[in-house]
Motif scaffolding. Structure first.
Motif, PDB file in Angstrom:
ATOM      1  N   GLU A   1     -32.419 -19.901 -44.186  1.00  0.00           N
ATOM      2  CA  GLU A   1     -31.449 -19.088 -43.701  1.00  0.00           C
ATOM      3  C   GLU A   1     -30.644 -19.186 -42.786  1.00  0.00           C
ATOM      4  O   GLU A   1     -31.554 -19.997 -41.550  1.00  0.00           O
ATOM      5  CB  GLU A   1     -31.709 -17.103 -43.134  1.00  0.00           C
ATOM      6  CG  GLU A   1     -32.452 -16.583 -44.915  1.00  0.00           C
ATOM      7  CD  GLU A   1     -32.556 -14.983 -44.328  1.00  0.00           C
ATOM      8  OE1 GLU A   1     -32.572 -14.588 -43.044  1.00  0.00           O
ATOM      9  OE2 GLU A   1     -33.258 -14.832 -45.576  1.00  0.00           O
ATOM     10  N   ALA A   2     -29.025 -19.341 -42.811  1.00  0.00           N
ATOM     11  CA  ALA A   2     -28.626 -19.665 -41.579  1.00  0.00           C
ATOM     12  C   ALA A   2     -28.182 -18.946 -40.771  1.00  0.00           C
ATOM     13  O   ALA A   2     -27.600 -17.537 -40.717  1.00  0.00           O
ATOM     14  CB  ALA A   2     -27.736 -20.520 -42.330  1.00  0.00           C
ATOM     15  N   ALA A   3     -27.166 -19.311 -39.339  1.00  0.00           N
ATOM     16  CA  ALA A   3     -27.280 -18.540 -38.513  1.00  0.00           C
ATOM     17  C   ALA A   3     -26.067 -19.269 -37.259  1.00  0.00           C
ATOM     18  O   ALA A   3     -27.233 -20.496 -36.848  1.00  0.00           O
ATOM     19  CB  ALA A   3     -27.731 -17.169 -37.185  1.00  0.00           C
ATOM     20  N   THR A   4     -24.850 -19.067 -36.737  1.00  0.00           N
ATOM     21  CA  THR A   4     -24.270 -20.133 -36.678  1.00  0.00           C
ATOM     22  C   THR A   4     -23.715 -19.082 -34.871  1.00  0.00           C
ATOM     23  O   THR A   4     -23.604 -20.547 -34.160  1.00  0.00           O
ATOM     24  CB  THR A   4     -22.461 -20.121 -36.452  1.00  0.00           C
ATOM     25  OG1 THR A   4     -22.416 -18.658 -36.777  1.00  0.00           O
ATOM     26  CG2 THR A   4     -23.067 -20.705 -38.152  1.00  0.00           C
ATOM     27  N   ASP A   5     -24.990 -18.039 -34.522  1.00  0.00           N
ATOM     28  CA  ASP A   5     -24.264 -18.342 -33.114  1.00  0.00           C
ATOM     29  C   ASP A   5     -26.013 -17.451 -32.578  1.00  0.00           C
ATOM     30  O   ASP A   5     -26.832 -17.131 -33.212  1.00  0.00           O
ATOM     31  CB  ASP A   5     -23.333 -17.108 -32.169  1.00  0.00           C
ATOM     32  CG  ASP A   5     -22.789 -15.688 -32.667  1.00  0.00           C
ATOM     33  OD1 ASP A   5     -24.261 -15.565 -33.107  1.00  0.00           O
ATOM     34  OD2 ASP A   5     -22.422 -15.906 -33.257  1.00  0.00           O
ATOM     35  N   GLY A   6     -26.263 -17.092 -30.783  1.00  0.00           N
ATOM     36  CA  GLY A   6     -27.768 -16.823 -30.656  1.00  0.00           C
ATOM     37  C   GLY A   6     -27.384 -15.248 -30.453  1.00  0.00           C
ATOM     38  O   GLY A   6     -28.928 -15.097 -31.532  1.00  0.00           O
ATOM     39  N   PRO A   7     -27.300 -14.060 -30.506  1.00  0.00           N
ATOM     40  CA  PRO A   7     -27.187 -12.811 -31.158  1.00  0.00           C
ATOM     41  C   PRO A   7     -26.785 -12.410 -32.351  1.00  0.00           C
ATOM     42  O   PRO A   7     -28.142 -12.297 -33.171  1.00  0.00           O
ATOM     43  CB  PRO A   7     -26.271 -12.032 -31.215  1.00  0.00           C
ATOM     44  CG  PRO A   7     -24.820 -12.447 -29.721  1.00  0.00           C
ATOM     45  CD  PRO A   7     -26.020 -14.302 -29.990  1.00  0.00           C
ATOM     46  N   ALA A   8     -26.567 -13.629 -33.336  1.00  0.00           N
ATOM     47  CA  ALA A   8     -26.321 -13.693 -35.245  1.00  0.00           C
ATOM     48  C   ALA A   8     -27.938 -14.170 -35.182  1.00  0.00           C
ATOM     49  O   ALA A   8     -28.909 -13.114 -36.124  1.00  0.00           O
ATOM     50  CB  ALA A   8     -25.972 -13.954 -35.916  1.00  0.00           C
ATOM     51  N   ALA A   9     -28.383 -15.214 -34.701  1.00  0.00           N
ATOM     52  CA  ALA A   9     -30.023 -15.252 -34.604  1.00  0.00           C
ATOM     53  C   ALA A   9     -31.150 -14.854 -34.221  1.00  0.00           C
ATOM     54  O   ALA A   9     -32.119 -14.596 -34.928  1.00  0.00           O
ATOM     55  CB  ALA A   9     -30.716 -17.267 -34.055  1.00  0.00           C
ATOM     56  N   VAL A  10     -30.571 -13.714 -33.199  1.00  0.00           N
ATOM     57  CA  VAL A  10     -32.135 -13.199 -32.396  1.00  0.00           C
ATOM     58  C   VAL A  10     -31.679 -11.877 -34.512  1.00  0.00           C
ATOM     59  O   VAL A  10     -33.116 -11.413 -34.629  1.00  0.00           O
ATOM     60  CB  VAL A  10     -31.830 -12.694 -31.651  1.00  0.00           C
ATOM     61  CG1 VAL A  10     -32.105 -11.152 -31.195  1.00  0.00           C
ATOM     62  CG2 VAL A  10     -31.707 -13.713 -30.223  1.00  0.00           C
ATOM     63  N   ASP A  11     -30.790 -11.234 -34.837  1.00  0.00           N
ATOM     64  CA  ASP A  11     -31.252 -10.484 -35.692  1.00  0.00           C
ATOM     65  C   ASP A  11     -31.279 -10.819 -36.199  1.00  0.00           C
ATOM     66  O   ASP A  11     -32.068  -9.893 -37.478  1.00  0.00           O
ATOM     67  CB  ASP A  11     -29.612  -9.753 -35.813  1.00  0.00           C
ATOM     68  CG  ASP A  11     -28.514  -8.909 -34.653  1.00  0.00           C
ATOM     69  OD1 ASP A  11     -29.364  -8.773 -33.740  1.00  0.00           O
ATOM     70  OD2 ASP A  11     -27.246  -8.923 -34.882  1.00  0.00           O
ATOM     71  N   SER A  12     -31.584 -11.556 -37.247  1.00  0.00           N
ATOM     72  CA  SER A  12     -31.774 -12.654 -38.546  1.00  0.00           C
ATOM     73  C   SER A  12     -33.446 -12.466 -38.156  1.00  0.00           C
ATOM     74  O   SER A  12     -33.851 -12.426 -38.937  1.00  0.00           O
ATOM     75  CB  SER A  12     -31.206 -13.576 -38.792  1.00  0.00           C
ATOM     76  OG  SER A  12     -31.568 -14.408 -39.889  1.00  0.00           O
TER      77      SER A  12
END
Length: 228
Positions: free
Chosen positions: A31-42
């Motif tokens: 899976e991928a995330a492009t920013d910090g908040p999205a990473a933590v949520d993921s």
């Protein structure tokens, strides 16, 4: 068997696509995330086994993301840094990262690092009964207490302490700690051990100048003090 899950966090789409292609070729769910908040949520939502985390993210940087992840997850964290400065690596390891890789990097090396992290053991560890007074380790439950109060350790920090606790009073070299905790095929320098031992001491409230639990044997490694 459940396929290992990897979260790739980077704001550069070409890097995400490249890393994803190599990891998926090895059978990982990516899976991928492009920013910090999205990473933590993921991480909260999908509980990945490994997080490949870029330091230079827009808004909330990778150091802060790693710090937040470590408050609720023991996923392995592999930091990516474009600058290659030692301060980036130290900061990442201090907040709980397990390894780092400097950009530009070989995708094959990144895959090898991910494999090495996943080979690290996650099994209960037997500990000696002669650990220092005030320190309690429950290998089966992976619980640590100091003077009766629980101490929150990362999985890696617990593993380090457990290795030392197998033979209190016996010096364990830095390379031996790397082999036993990270795995014999893991490639890193001794400084990685020093940083994580520093984190462990801080959480245990252990003063390296007057150690209650972990002693440094200069030029060799570390040992857990024996019960008096």
């Amino acid at each position: 068997m459940r396929q290992p899950r990897v979260l790739v966090v980077d704001d550069e789409a070409p890097i995400v696509d490249l890393v994803r292609s190599y990891l998926e070729r090895e059978g990982y769910v990516v899976e991928a995330a492009t920013d910090g908040p999205a990473a933590v949520d993921s991480v909260r939502a999908s509980a990945p086994d490994v997080v490949v985390l870029d330091v230079m993210l827009p808004g909330v940087d990778g150091i802060e993301v790693c710090r937040q992840i470590r408050t609720f997850s023991d996923a392995y964290v592999l930091m990516l840094t474009a600058r290659g400065e030692e301060i980036d690596r130290i900061m990442g390891l201090t907040v709980g990262a397990d390894d780092y890789l400097v950009k530009p990097f070989s995708p094959r090396e990144l895959v090898a690092r991910v494999k090495a992290l996943l080979r690290r053991p996650r099994r209960p560890t037997e500990t000696s009964t002669s650990v220092p007074s005030g320190l309690e380790l429950d290998g089966a439950r992976r619980v640590v207490r100091v003077d009766g109060a629980p101490v929150e350790l990362t999985a890696l920090e617990f593993d380090l302490l457990a290795v030392l606790a197998r033979d209190p009073g016996v010096v364990v070299g830095r390379q031996a700690l790397l082999d036993r905790v990270w795995g014999s095929e893991f490639v890193a320098d001794d400084h990685l051990v020093d940083v994580h031992i520093g984190n462990l001491r801080r959480k245990l409230g252990d003063d390296p100048g007057q150690p209650r639990f972990i002693e440094t044997v200069r030029g060799v490694g570390y040992r857990l003090r024996e019960a008096p």
